[in-house]
Enzyme design. Structure first.
Site, PDB file in Angstrom:
ATOM      1  CB  SER A 113      24.003 -83.112   3.050  1.00  0.00           C
ATOM      2  OG  SER A 113      24.764 -84.145   3.566  1.00  0.00           O
ATOM      3  CG  HIS A 114      21.962 -86.669   3.889  1.00  0.00           C
ATOM      4  ND1 HIS A 114      22.352 -85.485   4.353  1.00  0.00           N
ATOM      5  CD2 HIS A 114      20.682 -87.096   4.249  1.00  0.00           C
ATOM      6  CE1 HIS A 114      21.459 -85.148   5.217  1.00  0.00           C
ATOM      7  NE2 HIS A 114      20.284 -85.992   5.045  1.00  0.00           N
ATOM      8  CE  LYS A 126      27.915 -76.248   4.806  1.00  0.00           C
ATOM      9  NZ  LYS A 126      27.816 -77.211   5.961  1.00  0.00           N
ATOM     10  CG  ASP A 277      27.558 -87.073   3.008  1.00  0.00           C
ATOM     11  OD1 ASP A 277      28.853 -86.965   2.716  1.00  0.00           O
ATOM     12  OD2 ASP A 277      27.033 -86.076   3.321  1.00  0.00           O
ATOM     13  CG  ASP A 279      28.181 -82.569   1.847  1.00  0.00           C
ATOM     14  OD1 ASP A 279      27.887 -83.618   2.192  1.00  0.00           O
ATOM     15  OD2 ASP A 279      28.289 -81.512   2.606  1.00  0.00           O
ATOM     16  NE  ARG A 282      24.943 -86.750   6.792  1.00  0.00           N
ATOM     17  CZ  ARG A 282      23.697 -86.762   7.079  1.00  0.00           C
ATOM     18  NH1 ARG A 282      22.920 -87.829   7.097  1.00  0.00           N
ATOM     19  NH2 ARG A 282      23.081 -85.768   7.679  1.00  0.00           N
ATOM     20  CE  LYS A 376      27.949 -84.394   8.841  1.00  0.00           C
ATOM     21  NZ  LYS A 376      27.150 -83.172   8.877  1.00  0.00           N
ATOM     22  NE  ARG A 502      17.278 -87.021  11.591  1.00  0.00           N
ATOM     23  CZ  ARG A 502      17.524 -87.381  10.211  1.00  0.00           C
ATOM     24  NH1 ARG A 502      16.889 -88.417   9.863  1.00  0.00           N
ATOM     25  NH2 ARG A 502      17.621 -86.574   9.136  1.00  0.00           N
TER      26      ARG A 502
HETATM   27  C1  G16 Z   1      23.665 -82.026   8.639  1.00  0.00           C
HETATM   28  C2  G16 Z   1      24.415 -81.177   9.847  1.00  0.00           C
HETATM   29  C3  G16 Z   1      24.407 -82.180  10.969  1.00  0.00           C
HETATM   30  C4  G16 Z   1      23.345 -82.924  11.379  1.00  0.00           C
HETATM   31  C5  G16 Z   1      22.751 -83.482  10.093  1.00  0.00           C
HETATM   32  C6  G16 Z   1      21.255 -84.228  10.464  1.00  0.00           C
HETATM   33  O1  G16 Z   1      24.363 -82.800   8.263  1.00  0.00           O
HETATM   34  O2  G16 Z   1      25.467 -80.644   9.424  1.00  0.00           O
HETATM   35  O3  G16 Z   1      25.089 -81.623  12.070  1.00  0.00           O
HETATM   36  O4  G16 Z   1      23.547 -83.882  12.183  1.00  0.00           O
HETATM   37  O5  G16 Z   1      22.348 -82.364   9.329  1.00  0.00           O
HETATM   38  O6  G16 Z   1      20.368 -83.064  10.723  1.00  0.00           O
HETATM   39  P1  G16 Z   1      18.920 -83.409  10.985  1.00  0.00           P
HETATM   40  O7  G16 Z   1      18.396 -84.725  11.896  1.00  0.00           O
HETATM   41  O8  G16 Z   1      18.209 -82.012  11.330  1.00  0.00           O
HETATM   42  O9  G16 Z   1      18.214 -83.970   9.486  1.00  0.00           O
HETATM   43  P2  G16 Z   1      24.304 -82.797   6.364  1.00  0.00           P
HETATM   44  O10 G16 Z   1      25.555 -84.029   6.153  1.00  0.00           O
HETATM   45  O11 G16 Z   1      22.948 -83.159   5.899  1.00  0.00           O
HETATM   46  O12 G16 Z   1      25.135 -81.484   6.226  1.00  0.00           O
END
Ligand code: G16
Length: 549
Positions: A113-114, A126, A277, A279, A282, A376, A502
């Site tokens: 992801s990010h 995943k 982001d 992938d 976001r 998303k 967080r």
């Molecule tokens: C993932 C999940 C999201 C979640 C985010 C942040 O996003 O798919 O549902 O809100 O992580 O999670 P955390 O607060 O546990 O770091 P992504 O975009 O990283 O796949």
């Protein structure tokens, strides 16, 4: 081509987090590491003979190698066909779209992801279910259990598949179909949004800037914004995907998308800005010198959904993750539809969407989406905004403005002032110590007064899925105040180094004369309370967040 059965031993760190298994590339490069996890997925989901798998990733470093390994494993683990994105690329929402459209037996998505990429960056994997959504906890738990017991995996010894060339290839008795990564997704977008009115908006001089952050959405943005909607070529930036994201951190927020932020807050700022982001799931939405919080974005999309063809019949309901602000709840109330509060993680929305209980979902972590897929979707959110703005132009007969739209929304519903403070890279023990300390203070805190705030109650958020009754406990620590303000503390489940704490801050402001205030100013007192309650400085040595959104 010959079948190989390889003896292996379990790794003790293959428990999936909020969204799959994310680790340093160097961890994935260990012998057998990726293979163990993939075999554990296959053993868990047990594909029916001849099943089709969707496969793709965000193009980060190690993506190609991983795709070749997974293909060779799929060929001897029951699959009859794999749909793989050209060059091994599929954005996460595009993968979800492909799974649903071609009814494949789920998919494997390769992304962290990010998180940054490159040889020293992160990698991730995943499994998504046949509904197109991330595997729910009972499946990820079963995959994890298999990783702790694995003794052998199977793969075929064969030449690599030419991933850059669209076409069909044989791998033992399995077919590998290399598909256009963008076409199906772009077609889905045209079915949801009024491309003609967005085209007119862009032709009328409304300037946009989309930052793909050298990640997966570049080709998607080029096709949709430039080729189909006719935006000028300079409407997209950093649109060439790179294995290391150009050394950047592909996280669309005010800190990491600084290149776009400089443009949006600069002299010749465009009317609209957005970023996505690594992938592509976001999104960050900006107006000329204006930032839209993801929580407000969800509420505004919901309030205006009727203007958008794909949603013109109304919404069944809305869902948001617990730390996301209650702005969407106010819209749901006005629309007379339910609003569900789930734990953090897109996987929790799947059941609600499948059961037809919700249409739109959103998270404060820059995630917004709908039941068009089960992930998303960054570009979808951008198009939704542009569609609403295009309608605003028609209604007002003047150039639409993001800021004007947001402020009109606040005037009607009040403003849920919101901010998230992240403390990244904390020692894990110190971060868990902060959470434990707050939990131990619940009794003392209840009823306590901090300036104008009085604590109503404190708890650990738990969730019972209304569809299948599954229970998820300990999903964040909540300090709830009598005026509906709140502070939430949570440890991230997506990091790969140390811990990220967080702190989510929210206060409701009905008074329009205060709506212009910067969130950090409006929330200053709550920020102080959060630091005091958590003893953050004493326990971690830190009182300045790494990232503020
Ligand atoms: C993932 C999940 C999201 C979640 C985010 C942040 O996003 O798919 O549902 O809100 O992580 O999670 P955390 O607060 O546990 O770091 P992504 O975009 O990283 O796949």
């Amino acid at each position: 081509m010959s079948l190989q059965r390889i003896d292996t031993q379990p790794f003790d760190d293959q428990k999936p987090g909020t969204s799959g298994l994310r680790k340093r590339v160097t961890v994935f490069q260990q012998a057998h590491y990726l293979e163990n996890f993939v075999q554990s997925i296959f053993d868990t989901v047990n594909p029916p003979a001849g099943a089709t798998l969707t496969l793709g990733g965000d193009g980060r470093y190690f993506n190609r190698e991983a795709i070749q390994i997974i293909l060779k494993m799929a060929a001897v683990n029951g699959f009859g066909r794999v749909l793989v994105g050209q060059a091994g690329i599929l954005s996460t929402p595009a993968a979800s779209c492909i799974i649903r459209k071609y009814e494949t037996f789920g998919g494997i998505i390769l992304s962290a992801s990010h998180n940054p990429g490159g040889p020293d960056g992160d990698f991730g994997i995943k499994y998504n279910m046949p509904n197109g959504g991330p595997a729910p906890e009972k499946i990820t738990e079963a995959i994890y259990t298999n990783t702790t017991k694995i003794t052998q995996y199977s793969l075929i010894e064969a030449d690599d598949i030419p991933l850059d060339v669209i076409g069909e290839y044989d791998l033992a008795s399995m077919k590998v179909q290399v598909i256009d990564a963008v076409a199906d997704y772009a077609e889905l977008m045209t079915s949801l949004f009024d491309f003609n009115s967005i085209r007119s908006l862009l032709a009328s001089g409304f300037r946009i800037k989309f930052d793909a952050m050298h990640a997966v959405t570049g080709p998607y943005a080029r096709e949709i914004f430039i080729n189909q909607l006719g935006a000028p070529a300079d409407s997209i930036m950093n649109a060439v995907p790179l294995e290391d994201f150009g050394g950047g951190h592909p996280d669309p927020n005010l800190t990491y998308a600084h290149e776009l932020v400089e443009v949006i807050y600069g002299k010749h700022a465009p009317d609209f800005g957005a970023a996505s982001d690594g992938d592509g799931d976001r999104n960050m939405i900006l107006g000329n010198h204006f930032f839209v919080t993801p929580s407000d974005s969800l509420a505004i999309l919901a309030a205006n959904a009727k203007l958008v063809p794909g949603y013109s019949k109304g919404l069944a309901g809305i869902a948001r993750s617990m730390p996301t602000s209650a702005a969407a709840d106010r819209v749901a109330k006005a629309l007379g539809i339910p609003c569900y509060e789930t734990p953090t993680g897109w996987k929790f929305f799947g059941n609600l969407m499948d059961a037809g209980k919700v249409t739109l979902c959103g998270e404060e972590s820059f995630g917004t989406g709908s039941n068009h897929v089960r992930e998303k979707d960054g570009l979808w959110a951008v198009l939704f905004w542009l569609n609403i703005l295009a309608q605003q132009e028609v209604a007002d007969n003047e150039k639409p403005s993001v800021e004007k739209l947001v402020k009109a929304h606040w005037l009607k519903y009040g403003r849920n002032v919101y901010s998230r403070h992240d403390y990244e890279g904390l020692p894990s023990t110190a971060a868990s110590g902060v959470i434990k300390h707050i939990q131990d203070s619940y009794k003392k805190l209840t009823g306590a007064q901090f300036g104008r705030y009085i604590v109503k109650t404190c708890d650990d958020f738990g969730y019972t899925d209304p569809v299948d009754g599954s229970i998820s406990l300990n999903q964040g620590v909540r300090i709830l105040f009598t005026d509906d303000s709140r502070i939430v503390f949570r440890l991230s489940g997506t990091g790969t180094e140390g811990a990220t704490l967080r702190i989510y801050l929210e206060a409701y402001e009905p008074d329009a004369s205060k709506h212009h205030l910067d969130a950090q100013v409006a929330l200053a007192e709550m920020i102080k309370i959060a630091l005091e309650i958590s003893e953050l400085k004493k326990r971690t040595g830190r009182d300045t967040p790494t990232v503020i959104t």
